[in-house]
Design a protein around this motif. Structure first.
Motif, PDB file in Angstrom:
ATOM      1  N   LEU A   5      -2.941  -1.370   3.606  1.00 38.85           N
ATOM      2  CA  LEU A   5      -3.844  -2.463   4.065  1.00 38.85           C
ATOM      3  C   LEU A   5      -4.248  -3.426   2.964  1.00 38.85           C
ATOM      4  N   LEU A   6      -4.144  -4.557   3.069  1.00 39.63           N
ATOM      5  CA  LEU A   6      -4.429  -5.859   2.129  1.00 39.63           C
ATOM      6  C   LEU A   6      -5.615  -6.271   2.658  1.00 39.63           C
ATOM      7  N   PRO A   7      -6.736  -6.088   2.198  1.00 42.09           N
ATOM      8  CA  PRO A   7      -8.036  -6.404   2.688  1.00 42.09           C
ATOM      9  C   PRO A   7      -8.126  -8.008   2.975  1.00 42.09           C
ATOM     10  N   ASP A   8      -7.573  -8.635   2.088  1.00 42.99           N
ATOM     11  CA  ASP A   8      -7.780 -10.174   2.230  1.00 42.99           C
ATOM     12  C   ASP A   8      -7.198 -10.691   3.648  1.00 42.99           C
ATOM     13  N   ASP A   9      -6.262  -9.745   4.221  1.00 43.98           N
ATOM     14  CA  ASP A   9      -5.807 -10.203   5.430  1.00 43.98           C
ATOM     15  C   ASP A   9      -6.782  -9.566   6.466  1.00 43.98           C
ATOM     16  N   LEU A  10      -7.683 -10.544   7.092  1.00 41.70           N
ATOM     17  CA  LEU A  10      -8.780  -9.749   7.987  1.00 41.70           C
ATOM     18  C   LEU A  10      -8.046 -10.121   9.454  1.00 41.70           C
TER      19      LEU A  10
ATOM     20  N   GLY B 229       1.698  -6.829 -10.174  1.00 40.60           N
ATOM     21  CA  GLY B 229       2.280  -7.260  -8.862  1.00 40.60           C
ATOM     22  C   GLY B 229       1.767  -6.116  -7.620  1.00 40.60           C
ATOM     23  N   LEU B 230       1.980  -6.524  -6.508  1.00 41.77           N
ATOM     24  CA  LEU B 230       1.697  -5.732  -5.211  1.00 41.77           C
ATOM     25  C   LEU B 230       2.486  -4.454  -5.436  1.00 41.77           C
ATOM     26  N   GLY B 231       3.748  -4.720  -5.491  1.00 42.40           N
ATOM     27  CA  GLY B 231       4.732  -3.203  -5.493  1.00 42.40           C
ATOM     28  C   GLY B 231       4.006  -2.403  -6.751  1.00 42.40           C
TER      29      GLY B 231
ATOM     30  N   ARG C 154       4.696 -19.406   1.129  1.00 42.11           N
ATOM     31  CA  ARG C 154       3.370 -18.455   0.675  1.00 42.11           C
ATOM     32  C   ARG C 154       3.456 -17.015   0.946  1.00 42.11           C
ATOM     33  N   TYR C 155       4.522 -16.645   1.504  1.00 45.28           N
ATOM     34  CA  TYR C 155       4.490 -15.047   2.293  1.00 45.28           C
ATOM     35  C   TYR C 155       6.035 -14.564   2.028  1.00 45.28           C
ATOM     36  N   GLY C 156       5.860 -13.138   2.249  1.00 42.61           N
ATOM     37  CA  GLY C 156       6.833 -12.369   2.660  1.00 42.61           C
ATOM     38  C   GLY C 156       7.570 -12.699   4.013  1.00 42.61           C
ATOM     39  N   VAL C 157       8.856 -12.993   3.953  1.00 42.68           N
ATOM     40  CA  VAL C 157       9.380 -13.680   5.617  1.00 42.68           C
ATOM     41  C   VAL C 157      10.551 -12.449   5.913  1.00 42.68           C
TER      42      VAL C 157
ATOM     43  N   ILE D  67       6.282  -7.442  -9.841  1.00 42.87           N
ATOM     44  CA  ILE D  67       7.029  -6.025  -9.138  1.00 42.87           C
ATOM     45  C   ILE D  67       6.621  -6.319  -7.398  1.00 42.87           C
ATOM     46  N   GLN D  68       7.364  -6.913  -6.588  1.00 40.17           N
ATOM     47  CA  GLN D  68       7.019  -7.152  -5.321  1.00 40.17           C
ATOM     48  C   GLN D  68       7.350  -6.043  -4.256  1.00 40.17           C
ATOM     49  N   LEU D  69       6.425  -5.826  -3.644  1.00 38.97           N
ATOM     50  CA  LEU D  69       6.422  -4.534  -2.497  1.00 38.97           C
ATOM     51  C   LEU D  69       7.777  -4.821  -1.799  1.00 38.97           C
ATOM     52  N   THR D  70       7.865  -5.985  -1.204  1.00 39.38           N
ATOM     53  CA  THR D  70       8.646  -6.646  -0.254  1.00 39.38           C
ATOM     54  C   THR D  70      10.497  -6.504  -0.769  1.00 39.38           C
ATOM     55  N   ASP D  71      10.496  -6.507  -2.044  1.00 42.99           N
ATOM     56  CA  ASP D  71      11.997  -6.292  -2.706  1.00 42.99           C
ATOM     57  C   ASP D  71      12.147  -4.566  -2.471  1.00 42.99           C
TER      58      ASP D  71
ATOM     59  N   LEU E 141       8.785 -15.885  10.583  1.00 38.90           N
ATOM     60  CA  LEU E 141       7.925 -14.783  10.881  1.00 38.90           C
ATOM     61  C   LEU E 141       7.350 -14.333   9.379  1.00 38.90           C
ATOM     62  N   ARG E 142       6.289 -14.264   9.307  1.00 37.86           N
ATOM     63  CA  ARG E 142       5.586 -13.930   7.933  1.00 37.86           C
ATOM     64  C   ARG E 142       5.278 -12.575   7.933  1.00 37.86           C
ATOM     65  N   ILE E 143       5.372 -11.866   6.868  1.00 35.34           N
ATOM     66  CA  ILE E 143       4.487 -10.133   6.646  1.00 35.34           C
ATOM     67  C   ILE E 143       3.141 -10.567   6.583  1.00 35.34           C
ATOM     68  N   VAL E 144       2.451  -9.955   7.589  1.00 38.29           N
ATOM     69  CA  VAL E 144       1.250  -9.658   7.353  1.00 38.29           C
ATOM     70  C   VAL E 144       0.600  -8.651   6.419  1.00 38.29           C
ATOM     71  N   GLY E 145      -0.614  -8.688   6.011  1.00 35.88           N
ATOM     72  CA  GLY E 145      -0.786  -7.377   4.845  1.00 35.88           C
ATOM     73  C   GLY E 145      -1.199  -5.911   5.623  1.00 35.88           C
ATOM     74  N   ARG E 146      -0.074  -5.516   6.430  1.00 34.07           N
ATOM     75  CA  ARG E 146      -0.339  -4.115   6.996  1.00 34.07           C
ATOM     76  C   ARG E 146       1.122  -3.495   7.045  1.00 34.07           C
ATOM     77  N   TYR E 147       1.109  -2.294   6.565  1.00 37.28           N
ATOM     78  CA  TYR E 147       2.316  -1.684   6.249  1.00 37.28           C
ATOM     79  C   TYR E 147       2.213  -0.228   6.494  1.00 37.28           C
ATOM     80  N   ILE E 148       3.425   0.293   7.540  1.00 40.46           N
ATOM     81  CA  ILE E 148       3.438   1.733   7.411  1.00 40.46           C
ATOM     82  C   ILE E 148       4.731   1.983   6.653  1.00 40.46           C
TER      83      ILE E 148
ATOM     84  N   VAL F 189      12.304 -11.172   2.573  1.00 39.36           N
ATOM     85  CA  VAL F 189      12.443 -11.958   1.356  1.00 39.36           C
ATOM     86  C   VAL F 189      11.081 -12.414   0.838  1.00 39.36           C
ATOM     87  N   GLU F 190      10.684 -12.311  -0.547  1.00 41.35           N
ATOM     88  CA  GLU F 190       9.173 -12.574  -0.771  1.00 41.35           C
ATOM     89  C   GLU F 190       9.356 -14.136  -1.055  1.00 41.35           C
ATOM     90  N   LYS F 191       8.393 -14.868  -0.709  1.00 37.69           N
ATOM     91  CA  LYS F 191       8.042 -16.168  -0.890  1.00 37.69           C
ATOM     92  C   LYS F 191       9.353 -17.011  -1.239  1.00 37.69           C
ATOM     93  N   PRO F 192      10.181 -17.203   0.033  1.00 33.39           N
ATOM     94  CA  PRO F 192      11.529 -17.939  -0.154  1.00 33.39           C
ATOM     95  C   PRO F 192      11.202 -19.708  -0.176  1.00 33.39           C
TER      96      PRO F 192
HETATM   97  C1  G1P Z   1       1.441 -10.314  -0.143  1.00 34.64           C
HETATM   98  C2  G1P Z   1       2.837  -9.872  -0.061  1.00 34.64           C
HETATM   99  C3  G1P Z   1       3.745 -10.840   0.878  1.00 34.64           C
HETATM  100  C4  G1P Z   1       2.618 -10.781   2.508  1.00 34.64           C
HETATM  101  C5  G1P Z   1       1.113 -11.312   1.862  1.00 34.64           C
HETATM  102  C6  G1P Z   1       0.265 -11.048   2.958  1.00 34.64           C
HETATM  103  O1  G1P Z   1       1.570 -11.775  -0.942  1.00 34.64           O
HETATM  104  O2  G1P Z   1       3.557  -9.964  -1.130  1.00 34.64           O
HETATM  105  O3  G1P Z   1       4.763 -10.252   1.409  1.00 34.64           O
HETATM  106  O4  G1P Z   1       3.151 -11.806   3.408  1.00 34.64           O
HETATM  107  O5  G1P Z   1       0.571 -10.459   0.802  1.00 34.64           O
HETATM  108  O6  G1P Z   1      -1.041 -11.495   3.164  1.00 34.64           O
HETATM  109  P1  G1P Z   1       0.411 -12.254  -1.878  1.00 34.64           P
HETATM  110  O7  G1P Z   1      -0.754 -12.541  -0.865  1.00 34.64           O
HETATM  111  O8  G1P Z   1      -0.003 -10.949  -2.712  1.00 34.64           O
HETATM  112  O9  G1P Z   1       0.876 -13.135  -2.383  1.00 34.64           O
END
Ligand code: G1P
Length: 305
Positions: free
Chosen positions: A145-150, A125-127, A186-189, A245-249, A218-225, A206-209
């Motif tokens: 930075l999650l590269p999938d999110d451009l 998991g991401l965490g 689909r996302y962290g919210v 193991i979720q980063l969101t948790d 409002l979803r979490i985009v893959g950028r965090y500080i 909350v992750e994927k509610p």
């Molecule tokens: C991950 C995070 C999620 C976030 C998303 C952004 O999810 O767990 O909180 O909203 O990235 O792209 P994943 O794409 O790995 O399912």
């Protein structure tokens, strides 16, 4: 309700620590892109002529990041090669006076000694991926930075977040984007609190509610500080949504103990972890490139768009 009020700058008692390091989790198998990703990491798939991961590295450099920690897995070694000099290629370009191509190779190369790689070993998991970078981060705040999110923004998303980080006096700052209700699971919210300009106080994540349980759109985009205290939470290795193991948790556990904000980043966002999102990114980046746009526009017209 949005207000026109601004977060007062530099009012915090102490200046937040600088964010110098970034973690880039790149261990994912890329099963959604098979067979393309059988031998090529999904992060190396090109958006026009640049690998997806390079957009994230350039965004981080623009934001002042000095050290890059890639959390990789088996079969990802070409990412290491990509962020290194390619002497034969550089010599060839020099010999043939291909200055433009050579400059484009060199300008986005991180400095020697500023790139590190560690392996996740198990896809937990991401965490867990972020936790694997703990020894590189130590006890200072860091970016993820999650590269999938451009994200194409001017300034880039992480730079916008850095500004917010300093404006609110540090703590955790994540990127947020409003999505339709149908996509939110689909996302962290984010459960939002007070909103000032584009800065949102975060009251919960909350992750994927399930749609009905989502606290907002409002979803979490893959950028965090994040503050380094997140590692103590990740250390517990508690499993969350999807058994991962979720980063969101772990971020949820920081709320109330650290300032926690989200930034509604300005820019265009593309999900390069998804086939249609990836094609969208290619078209959008192509249309923004003067050398390609006219021909691409003509093609799009000819196929009936
Ligand atoms: C991950 C995070 C999620 C976030 C998303 C952004 O999810 O767990 O909180 O909203 O990235 O792209 P994943 O794409 O790995 O399912």
């Amino acid at each position: 309700m949005k207000t026109r009020e601004k977060y007062p700058r530099n009012t915090p008692m102490t200046k937040p620590l600088p964010v110098r390091k970034a973690v880039l989790p790149v261990a994912g198998m890329g099963t959604r892109f098979l067979p393309a990703t059988k031998a090529v990491p999904k992060e190396m798939l090109p958006v026009v002529d640049k690998p997806v991961v390079q957009y994230a590295v350039e965004e981080a450099m623009e934001a002042g990041i000095e050290q890059f920690i890639f959390v990789t897995g088996r079969g990802k070694h070409v990412i290491e090669d990509h962020f290194d000099h390619a002497y034969e290629l550089e010599a060839l370009l020099r010999e043939r006076d291909k200055t433009k191509e050579l400059d484009s190779l060199l300008e986005s190369l991180p400095k020697s000694g500023s790139v590190s790689f560690t392996r996740q070993q198990k896809p937990l998991g991401l965490g867990h991926a972020v936790w694997c970078a703990r020894h590189f981060i130590g006890d200072e705040p860091f970016a993820v930075l999650l590269p999938d999110d451009l994200i194409l923004g001017k300034p880039g998303a992480l730079k916008q977040m850095m500004k917010a980080y300093h404006d609110v006096g540090g703590g955790a700052v994540i990127a947020a984007e409003e999505r339709p209700e149908s996509e939110i699971s689909r996302y962290g919210v984010i459960a939002p609190g007070k909103i000032v300009g584009n800065i949102i106080e975060v009251k919960g994540v909350v992750e994927k509610p399930k749609i009905k349980e989502a606290p907002s759109r409002l979803r979490i985009v893959g950028r965090y500080i994040l503050p380094s205290e997140i590692f103590a939470e990740l250390d517990r290795k508690e499993k969350g949504a999807g058994g991962e193991i979720q980063l969101t948790d772990s971020m949820q556990k920081l709320i109330g103990r650290h300032p926690f904000h989200a930034v509604n980043v300005k820019g265009s966002w593309y999900d390069c972890g998804d086939k249609v999102g990836f094609l969208h990114a290619n078209i959008a980046v192509g249309l923004a490139r003067p050398d390609i746009a006219p021909a691409l526009r003509a093609i799009l017209k000819s196929v009936g768009t």
